[in-house]
Motif scaffolding. Structure first.
Motif, PDB file in Angstrom:
ATOM      1  N   GLU A 183       0.817  -1.221   0.000  1.00 14.83           N
ATOM      2  CA  GLU A 183       0.000   0.000   0.000  1.00 14.83           C
ATOM      3  C   GLU A 183       0.847   1.266   0.000  1.00 14.83           C
ATOM      4  O   GLU A 183       0.558   2.220   0.701  1.00 14.83           O
ATOM      5  CB  GLU A 183      -0.932   0.037   1.229  1.00 14.83           C
TER       6      GLU A 183
ATOM      7  N   SER B 221      -5.215  -2.563  -1.467  1.00 10.19           N
ATOM      8  CA  SER B 221      -5.935  -3.026  -0.279  1.00 10.19           C
ATOM      9  C   SER B 221      -7.288  -3.641  -0.613  1.00 10.19           C
ATOM     10  O   SER B 221      -7.923  -4.241   0.255  1.00 10.19           O
ATOM     11  CB  SER B 221      -6.148  -1.857   0.692  1.00 10.19           C
TER      12      SER B 221
ATOM     13  N   ALA C 238      -6.126  -5.909   5.229  1.00  7.67           N
ATOM     14  CA  ALA C 238      -5.077  -5.196   5.960  1.00  7.67           C
ATOM     15  C   ALA C 238      -4.642  -6.051   7.137  1.00  7.67           C
ATOM     16  O   ALA C 238      -4.796  -5.697   8.299  1.00  7.67           O
ATOM     17  CB  ALA C 238      -5.584  -3.841   6.449  1.00  7.67           C
TER      18      ALA C 238
END
Length: 770
Positions: free
Chosen positions: A521, A643, A700
């Protein structure tokens, strides 16, 4: 006949040529500017002084670099130019146009000499041109500037010894540190019997050889002698004739530490002398057979002159040497071969005895190698370039997504804009990689640290490294070095148990520490995990109360994640006694403070009896990411594409509620928690019913669903940081930065980790009516 030199020496000469060419690029314009400033009508004395001093320093740097590489003719010419400038800057001579012409002539000679050195790796053939240039510069040293006669100039006259240029020393120290780290890693792997022993010893030998060559060129004699003897011992170890081979690794590790200390002193401006050097050399000699010990001692003696060796061997007579010297516009060996006084093999044999070449290369001629196409660029310029590219991305978005184009069918514009988007993306990716270097060098230094800590603590450990190829900004490497050291110290001291304790707990007596790096990310993720005893929450809570950080009631209300964060408080330590490894409560505070400098974060996860993982999450200085734009109410947000796993519109049958009020949606047999973006930022959505909006599955570390009203599309996004005031006082939960949209609006960029963390905290409040 070309001189026979090692590959490392070739590379060093090529780097010298490149550096001096860069100096000359600055030198010639300064000389011409000096003429305009100093010979104009209105002379600015301050500007005049600055220019003359600048030119003096450039000639001085060229002289110093040439002297260390034994390019006597380049050195002598630059030294004469430096002397003339010194007379001018002290006022003994007044600058004239003739002086300017002489300096330009000196630059022309240096450029021609560099071309010759680049091709032949020597400047001995340039004696005639050097004598002419030096004579003209020296003649100008008299106030009249008249020629004082054709006096022979002795280029062999001693030139005052100069300290190496500061920039050259810095590069030497940086290169040596990299070589030492790699050699040390190979030695540790060999000592711990990991992998192929022959490969490790080969890598160690090559590292010591390169280090020895660098030290020789820079004139650091003590370091050169130490590395030479270590190289000889390593060679004996490789060939199976080393005495007491089992104890060699420990001895070499200790002496590598001595070498590192000397290199560090050189970086601080010291001479690099090694106290007790003779003792260390004798200690290494104990591992050598008698014949190799005698050879090592003989090699370190002052080498004989080439002519003396050939005369002693009966190859040539003294008269041949005298005749050769009389016409020596080339290296002596080359003249003797051309005149037939000696063969190429005889000269090569003499050079071998003189210590100028290695035996395995004595019949190999140097092939002219391609000049390295490298340049050094100030980091500030690279930052400016990346900023400009970020602005270009924003301008591209504003152009392509301009509201003025809505409803228009512009086929040619569409094709051109697609091509422009591709070019901008390629340019952005290239610019971002310029400053990046692999973390392999940093991780290799940790191998030695863990090895030494293992010896001190008596614990067995297996360090497993992955993601070495992950590239990180050079400045980030410098900042995360200390945090890595402190975390590894804590893992060794507090995390891993002693072998007896591990066996009693049905674990392998060798503990495992994993050091990994990855990109995620737009962030750099570095994790350090161990399979030790884990963190003791109750012990940490008790220490927090003892240190006055919380009351007993307050500390009971802390979540596990909040408890683990306490270990980063200044002076916080649960160690029962202070050791030379850890226990003072300083190290983990250093971790947090260094990460704050780069807006990084540190996360801790631990399971008692299983182990702990500490994760460093460091954002890039500037990231241009692929983002998905979403809308909630009247607000737009960007989510990093990396993500996002999927998105869908749920049905009522997919939704349920947990006993604690958490909304849960069933996605292909998986139950995922639902977080509402409008609740996090206190805005009014189009609808509060999940089935009326969109759920985006985010990954995540764990998978969750984020509820939004609409997905607007994908676009390249420039991350711009929020001001310190807004991030400190504003309500910006779950936000990592912002970007500018095509219509000029500011759009917030969501940090998925922060969104989940903040939503989890908010979920402790009573659920609202849906």
């Amino acid at each position: 006949m070309l001189p026979i030199i090692d590959r490392e020496q070739q590379e060093f000469v090529q780097e010298f040529v490149q550096e001096v060419r860069e100096l000359l690029e600055n030198l010639e314009p300064d000389i011409l500017t000096m003429e305009q400033v100093c010979l104009g009508d209105n002379v600015d004395e301050h500007e005049k002084s600055d220019l003359i001093n600048s030119i003096f320093r450039l000639f001085h740097s060229i002289k110093g670099a040439a002297g260390f590489l034994k390019f006597d003719h380049l050195q002598a010419t630059a030294h004469s130019a430096e002397n003339l400038l010194d007379k001018i800057r002290t006022g003994e001579l007044i600058l004239s146009p003739n002086h300017v012409d002489l300096f330009c002539m000196g630059c022309d000679f240096l450029k021609e000499a560099l071309d010759h050195v680049e091709q032949y790796f020597e400047d001995g053939s340039l004696e005639e041109q050097a004598l002419e240039a030096k004579r003209k510069l020296d003649d100008a040293l008299t106030p009249s500037g008249l020629v004082q006669g054709d006096v022979a100039i002795d280029l062999d006259a001693p030139v005052p010894e100069e300290k190496p240029d500061a920039e050259m020393v810095d590069r030497f120290v940086e290169e040596c540190n990299d070589v030492v780290a790699a050699a040390e890693s190979s030695l540790v792997s060999y000592a711990e019997q990991k992998g192929d022993p022959a490969a490790h010893i080969g890598n160690l030998f090559r590292g010591l050889h390169a280090l020895k060559s660098n030290c020789a060129f820079m004139g650091f004699t003590d370091l050169e002698r130490l590395c030479r003897r270590m190289e000889t011992v390593t060679e004996s170890l490789r060939e199976g004739c080393c005495l007491s081979p089992d104890s060699v690794p420990d001895c070499l590790l200790k002496l590598i530490d001595i070498a590192k200390d000397a290199i560090g002193e050189i970086g601080q401006g010291e001479s690099g002398e090694i106290d007790g050097l003779e003792i260390y050399l004798d200690m290494l000699s104990e591992y050598l057979p008698a014949d190799r010990r005698e050879l090592a001692d003989r090699v370190e003696k002052e080498p004989e002159r080439l002519g003396d060796i050939l005369v002693a061997q009966g190859v040539v007579a003294e008269v041949d040497i005298d005749n050769a010297i009389a016409r020596q516009h080339k290296p002596l060996g080359e003249i003797l071969v051309e005149t037939g006084a000696a063969s190429a093999e005889q000269v090569a044999d003499a050079l071998l005895k003189q210590g100028k070449i290695r035996e395995k290369k004595k019949t190999k001629k140097v092939a002219v190698s391609t000049t390295p196409q490298d340049i050094r660029v100030n980091l500030g310029k690279l930052d400016s370039l990346i900023d400009l590219i970020g602005e270009m991305v924003i301008a591209e978005n504003m152009l392509i997504n301009s509201p003025d184009l809505d409803g228009l069918e512009l086929e040619n514009f569409s094709k051109a804009s697609q091509h422009m988007t591709k070019l901008v993306r390629d340019l952005q990716e290239m610019a971002m990689t310029i400053r990046m270097i692999p973390v392999a060098g940093l991780f290799r230094r940790m191998i030695r640290l863990v090895h030494d800590l293992s010896r001190k603590s008596g614990k067995k450990v297996d360090l497993q490294i992955s993601g070495e190829e992950t590239e990180v900004d050079k400045t980030v490497i410098e900042i995360i070095t200390d945090p890595l050291v402190h975390i590894l110290r804590n893992s060794m001291d507090h995390g891993l148990e002693p072998p007896d304790e591990r066996k009693a707990g049905h674990k392998n007596e060798t503990g495992v520490i994993r050091l990994a790096a990855a990109h995620e990310e737009g962030s750099i993720i570095i994790s350090i995990s161990d399979d030790g005893r884990g963190l003791n929450q109750e012990k940490i809570r008790a220490k927090a109360v003892e240190n006055g950080l919380y009351t007993a009631d307050e500390v009971r209300g802390l979540t596990p994640a909040e408890v683990y964060q306490l270990i980063f408080a200044p002076g916080f330590s649960t160690a029962e006694k202070v050791t030379d490894i850890s226990g003072r409560g300083v190290g983990m505070d250093v971790v947090r403070q260094n990460l704050i400098k780069v807006r990084g974060e540190v996360e801790v996860m631990s399971t008692p009896g299983v182990g702990s993982t500490i994760t460093l999450r460091i954002p890039l200085t500037l990231a241009i990411i692929e983002g998905m734009m979403v809308r909630t109410g009247q607000s737009k947000y960007i989510l990093p594409i990396l993500s996002i796993r999927e998105s869908f519109q749920p049905t009522p049958a997919m939704i349920t509620m947990s006993p604690d009020g958490q909304e849960i949606v069933k996605v292909r047999s998986h139950l995922l928690p639902v977080y509402r973006l409008h609740d996090l930022h206190h805005i009014e959505p189009d609808s509060r019913k999940l089935e009326d909006g969109i759920l985006i599955v985010l990954d995540a570390g764990k998978r969750v669903c984020l509820f939004v009203d609409q997905i607007l599309g994908q676009q390249q996004t420039v991350i711009k940081g929020l001001s310190k005031y807004i991030s400190t006082h504003g309500n910006v939960g779950g936000v990592s930065g912002c970007t500018i949209l095509g219509n000029g609006e500011v759009c917030l960029i969501l940090d998925v980790h922060k969104v989940i963390e903040q939503s989890t905290v908010d979920s402790d409040d009573p659920p609202q009516e849906k």
